[in-house]
Design a protein around this motif. Structure first.
Motif, PDB file in Angstrom:
ATOM      1  N   UNK A   1       0.809  -1.292  -0.090  1.00  0.00           N
ATOM      2  CA  UNK A   1      -0.136  -0.013  -0.053  1.00  0.00           C
ATOM      3  C   UNK A   1       0.837   1.215  -0.021  1.00  0.00           C
ATOM      4  N   UNK A   2       0.177   2.338  -0.500  1.00  0.00           N
ATOM      5  CA  UNK A   2       0.788   3.753  -0.364  1.00  0.00           C
ATOM      6  C   UNK A   2      -0.331   4.845  -0.076  1.00  0.00           C
ATOM      7  N   UNK A   3       0.055   5.352   0.816  1.00  0.00           N
ATOM      8  CA  UNK A   3      -1.347   6.364   1.240  1.00  0.00           C
ATOM      9  C   UNK A   3      -0.754   7.772   2.148  1.00  0.00           C
ATOM     10  N   UNK A   4      -1.296   8.806   1.940  1.00  0.00           N
ATOM     11  CA  UNK A   4      -0.937   9.958   2.710  1.00  0.00           C
ATOM     12  C   UNK A   4      -1.178   9.513   4.184  1.00  0.00           C
ATOM     13  N   UNK A   5      -0.477  10.258   5.119  1.00  0.00           N
ATOM     14  CA  UNK A   5      -0.604   9.860   6.523  1.00  0.00           C
ATOM     15  C   UNK A   5      -1.409  10.837   7.093  1.00  0.00           C
ATOM     16  N   UNK A   6      -2.729  10.264   7.417  1.00  0.00           N
ATOM     17  CA  UNK A   6      -3.824  11.198   7.786  1.00  0.00           C
ATOM     18  C   UNK A   6      -4.584  10.355   9.111  1.00  0.00           C
ATOM     19  N   UNK A   7      -5.281  11.287   9.755  1.00  0.00           N
ATOM     20  CA  UNK A   7      -6.094  10.600  10.756  1.00  0.00           C
ATOM     21  C   UNK A   7      -7.493  10.015   9.965  1.00  0.00           C
ATOM     22  N   UNK A   8      -8.074   9.067  11.014  1.00  0.00           N
ATOM     23  CA  UNK A   8      -9.568   8.694  10.360  1.00  0.00           C
ATOM     24  C   UNK A   8     -10.413   9.445  11.533  1.00  0.00           C
ATOM     25  N   UNK A   9     -10.452   8.486  12.790  1.00  0.00           N
ATOM     26  CA  UNK A   9     -11.380   9.466  13.626  1.00  0.00           C
ATOM     27  C   UNK A   9     -10.442   9.670  14.958  1.00  0.00           C
ATOM     28  N   UNK A  10      -9.447   9.030  15.274  1.00  0.00           N
ATOM     29  CA  UNK A  10      -8.616   9.093  16.546  1.00  0.00           C
ATOM     30  C   UNK A  10      -7.390   9.911  16.363  1.00  0.00           C
ATOM     31  N   UNK A  11      -7.419  11.286  16.198  1.00  0.00           N
ATOM     32  CA  UNK A  11      -6.173  11.845  15.755  1.00  0.00           C
ATOM     33  C   UNK A  11      -4.849  11.541  16.352  1.00  0.00           C
ATOM     34  N   UNK A  12      -4.861  11.467  17.786  1.00  0.00           N
ATOM     35  CA  UNK A  12      -3.802  11.049  18.398  1.00  0.00           C
ATOM     36  C   UNK A  12      -3.220   9.862  18.087  1.00  0.00           C
ATOM     37  N   UNK A  13      -4.026   8.641  18.100  1.00  0.00           N
ATOM     38  CA  UNK A  13      -3.365   7.130  17.808  1.00  0.00           C
ATOM     39  C   UNK A  13      -3.054   7.080  16.538  1.00  0.00           C
ATOM     40  N   UNK A  14      -3.984   7.884  15.559  1.00  0.00           N
ATOM     41  CA  UNK A  14      -3.573   7.521  14.128  1.00  0.00           C
ATOM     42  C   UNK A  14      -2.169   8.537  13.782  1.00  0.00           C
ATOM     43  N   UNK A  15      -1.628   9.145  14.554  1.00  0.00           N
ATOM     44  CA  UNK A  15      -0.220   9.581  14.317  1.00  0.00           C
ATOM     45  C   UNK A  15       0.722   8.561  13.939  1.00  0.00           C
ATOM     46  N   UNK A  16       0.456   7.392  14.611  1.00  0.00           N
ATOM     47  CA  UNK A  16       1.577   6.404  14.139  1.00  0.00           C
ATOM     48  C   UNK A  16       1.427   5.914  12.732  1.00  0.00           C
ATOM     49  N   UNK A  17       2.511   5.725  12.272  1.00  0.00           N
ATOM     50  CA  UNK A  17       2.923   5.253  10.944  1.00  0.00           C
ATOM     51  C   UNK A  17       2.099   3.887  10.583  1.00  0.00           C
ATOM     52  N   UNK A  18       2.107   2.993  11.612  1.00  0.00           N
ATOM     53  CA  UNK A  18       1.466   1.538  11.432  1.00  0.00           C
ATOM     54  C   UNK A  18       0.001   1.732  11.171  1.00  0.00           C
ATOM     55  N   UNK A  19      -0.587   2.995  11.795  1.00  0.00           N
ATOM     56  CA  UNK A  19      -1.988   3.002  11.837  1.00  0.00           C
ATOM     57  C   UNK A  19      -2.187   3.275  10.350  1.00  0.00           C
ATOM     58  N   UNK A  20      -1.579   4.139   9.791  1.00  0.00           N
ATOM     59  CA  UNK A  20      -1.773   4.342   8.245  1.00  0.00           C
ATOM     60  C   UNK A  20      -1.686   3.133   7.367  1.00  0.00           C
ATOM     61  N   UNK A  21      -0.744   2.640   7.500  1.00  0.00           N
ATOM     62  CA  UNK A  21      -0.445   1.291   6.622  1.00  0.00           C
ATOM     63  C   UNK A  21      -1.372   0.468   7.055  1.00  0.00           C
ATOM     64  N   UNK A  22      -1.849  -0.037   8.289  1.00  0.00           N
ATOM     65  CA  UNK A  22      -3.075  -0.891   8.305  1.00  0.00           C
ATOM     66  C   UNK A  22      -4.433  -0.321   7.734  1.00  0.00           C
ATOM     67  N   UNK A  23      -4.555   0.860   7.859  1.00  0.00           N
ATOM     68  CA  UNK A  23      -5.483   1.262   7.243  1.00  0.00           C
ATOM     69  C   UNK A  23      -5.540   1.121   5.626  1.00  0.00           C
ATOM     70  N   UNK A  24      -4.440   1.618   5.040  1.00  0.00           N
ATOM     71  CA  UNK A  24      -4.239   1.259   3.628  1.00  0.00           C
ATOM     72  C   UNK A  24      -4.155  -0.099   3.200  1.00  0.00           C
ATOM     73  N   UNK A  25      -3.914  -1.029   4.103  1.00  0.00           N
ATOM     74  CA  UNK A  25      -3.759  -2.506   3.770  1.00  0.00           C
ATOM     75  C   UNK A  25      -5.291  -2.739   3.634  1.00  0.00           C
TER      76      UNK A  25
END
Length: 523
Positions: free
Chosen positions: A358-382
């Motif tokens: 996957x490839x994606x912009x690093x951005x929050x979904x609903x939890x702006x603090x927890x979603x700051x982790x890079x792993x959060x973006x990659x799991x979402x993009x998967x």
């Protein structure tokens, strides 16, 4: 609202845009069905029934002065007289698409224009646009390859004495790649597990105010970008975006801080730099300071590249995905399936280029603090790019779930991967700043270790709309992988992630991998 003809689908949509509400939120505000609001967008000349007229009257009368001013600006201009069917959609989006309206408001504010000026400017540019000429320009842009941009930006920025440099790597004795990713030896070979103990990028409690101002030339380029996006039907979504404020990257640890910015501000500023560069290359214009006005304004030298806190520094996470496969009588020995995508022409970033997935912009979904982790973006993009979950794609619809990544909402493949430790391995392999647009890039590796996954779920792995197609490679096929790394169609950040991912996979993949040593250097 005092207009003799009453409300129409067009003016109702304009009120929605002025209130900056999604279809769902506007329907909820009025107490009507979402399909009714959608119908106003589809039929701008439709005249709603009398009870709807009263609801719209009430909503307008109760709106604050700023909403009314935006509504007046949106409805004051006559309809565009454009030559083809696509223009009707452009006119509708210009008047009623909340994302386009947000971009126009942003442009008015940062250019110091009176409200409504950006819309009039973009409308005038739309009338003058030749869509076929834009399509021809897209073909010419597609002929500028990864090596062309790497050479051009090496010429523009020159050398540095800070220990940083442009990422380059040698795949074999005959294959060497140079990129536009500006990095440092301490930012490479991070071997950083993407879990909370190591993945510690934090949301800042204070995001610096956006005081960026635009001169008339820069504002004109921004207006032109919006007009072209409307004419070509490109998606523009005003989603929240993480903006890098500080970075502290080292072996086994990601640290630093991010703030939150609006995507439209990125689209009409930093994202214009790539188009300016590529157009200069297609017309043989010089690539040097003073010859690229947007780059001279936004990213003029290497100190400005490194000064992430004082500019719009958006970016993302991208990963080479390696999926363990069992031995096969036709394919051969047990290996890793490696996935590569060709990006769609409709994406904002790296259109029509090869990229890892996957490839994606690093951005929050609903939890702006927890979603700051890079792993959060990659799991979402998967979930979005590999397992087909379009309900978390904020370019398609609104996010209305409190926890979109709750275990009960996960796709079946992702739920299986997370059910037991050791099935899914995620690591950050390198970090850099892309000279193309100043973006930050967290290159990563995703390894699905259990070969049972491919047996059970391999048929469910598919790309979303952002990819034109997927290509697969075997980790045992050295010749094909060497050809792949030598392909000039790569995006620079994609090639960076591929090489760093292969380098790490060679170290941990055991008998499933047959690769020559990959050595990196900074130029």
């Amino acid at each position: 609202m005092s207009q003799h003809e009453g409300w129409t689908g067009r003016t109702a949509s304009a009120l929605q845009a002025a209130m900056r509400l999604t279809n769902e939120a506007f329907a909820e505000h009025l107490g009507i069905a979402v399909r009714t609001v959608a119908g106003w967008h589809q039929k701008p000349d439709l005249k709603p029934k009398s009870e709807m007229q009263q609801l719209l009257d009430t909503a307008h009368n109760q709106a604050d002065a700023a909403v009314k001013a935006r509504f007046d600006a949106l409805t004051a201009e006559p309809k565009l007289d454009l030559p083809d069917g696509a223009a009707a959609d452009a006119e509708l989006r210009l008047s009623s698409d909340p994302n386009i309206v947000a971009a126009l408001d942003w442009l008015d504010q940062h250019a110091g224009w009176e409200p409504g000026t950006a819309r009039r400017d973009v409308a005038a540019r739309l009338v003058r646009l030749d869509v076929r000429a834009l399509q021809d320009r897209g073909v010419r842009r597609g002929r500028v390859n990864q090596r062309d941009t790497a050479r051009a930006l090496a010429e523009y920025y020159g050398a540095t004495t800070t220990g940083h440099g442009r990422y380059a790597a040698r795949f074999s004795s005959t294959t060497r790649a140079s990129t536009t990713v500006f990095t440092h030896p301490d930012w490479l070979d991070l071997d950083c597990p993407l879990m909370p103990a190591h993945d510690r990028l934090k949301l800042s409690t204070v995001t610096p105010n956006d005081h960026q101002t635009m001169d008339e030339a820069s504002a004109g380029h921004a207006a032109q970008r919006l007009a072209e996006a409307l004419a070509l039907g490109n998606r523009v979504v005003n989603m929240p975006l993480y903006r890098l404020l500080d970075v502290g990257v080292r072996k086994h640890a990601l640290a630093g801080s991010v703030g939150v910015a609006n995507f439209v501000g990125y689209v009409v500023t930093m994202d214009l730099l790539e188009g300016e560069l590529v157009d200069a290359l297609t017309t043989d214009r010089p690539i040097r300071p003073g010859a690229l006005p947007l780059r001279d304004a936004y990213l003029p030298d290497l100190p400005s590249v490194l000064d992430v806190s004082d500019r719009m520094c958006a970016g993302g996470a991208l990963a080479l995905t390696a999926i363990a496969r069992p031995a096969d009588p036709f394919r051969g020995e047990a290996d890793y399936l490696l996935l590569v995508q060709e990006r769609s022409g409709h994406v904002i970033n790296a259109a029509r280029r090869l990229a890892v997935i996957p490839k994606g912009f690093h951005q929050p979904l609903t939890d702006y603090r927890a979603d700051a982790q890079i792993g959060a973006t990659l799991r979402r993009e998967m979930e979005e790019e590999l397992f087909g979950r379009d309900d978390i794609d904020n370019t398609v619809g609104d996010q209305r779930h409190a926890d979109p990544m709750h275990p009960t909402r996960l796709s079946e493949p992702m739920r299986w991967l997370l059910a037991e430790p050791g099935r899914l391995r995620m690591e950050c392999t390198g970090f850099g700043l892309n000279l193309v647009s100043g973006n930050f890039e967290f290159a990563s590796l995703i390894v699905i270790e259990d070969e049972q996954f491919w047996t059970e779920f391999g048929g469910q792995v598919r790309a979303n709309w952002e990819a034109a197609n997927l290509r697969q490679f075997s980790s045992l096929d050295t010749d094909s992988l060497e050809e792949l790394t030598n392909d000039v169609a790569w995006s620079n950040e994609g090639l960076f992630a591929l090489l760093q991912g292969l380098r790490r996979l060679q170290q941990i993949g055991g008998n499933r991998v047959n690769l020559p040593t990959i050595e990196w250097e900074t130029e």
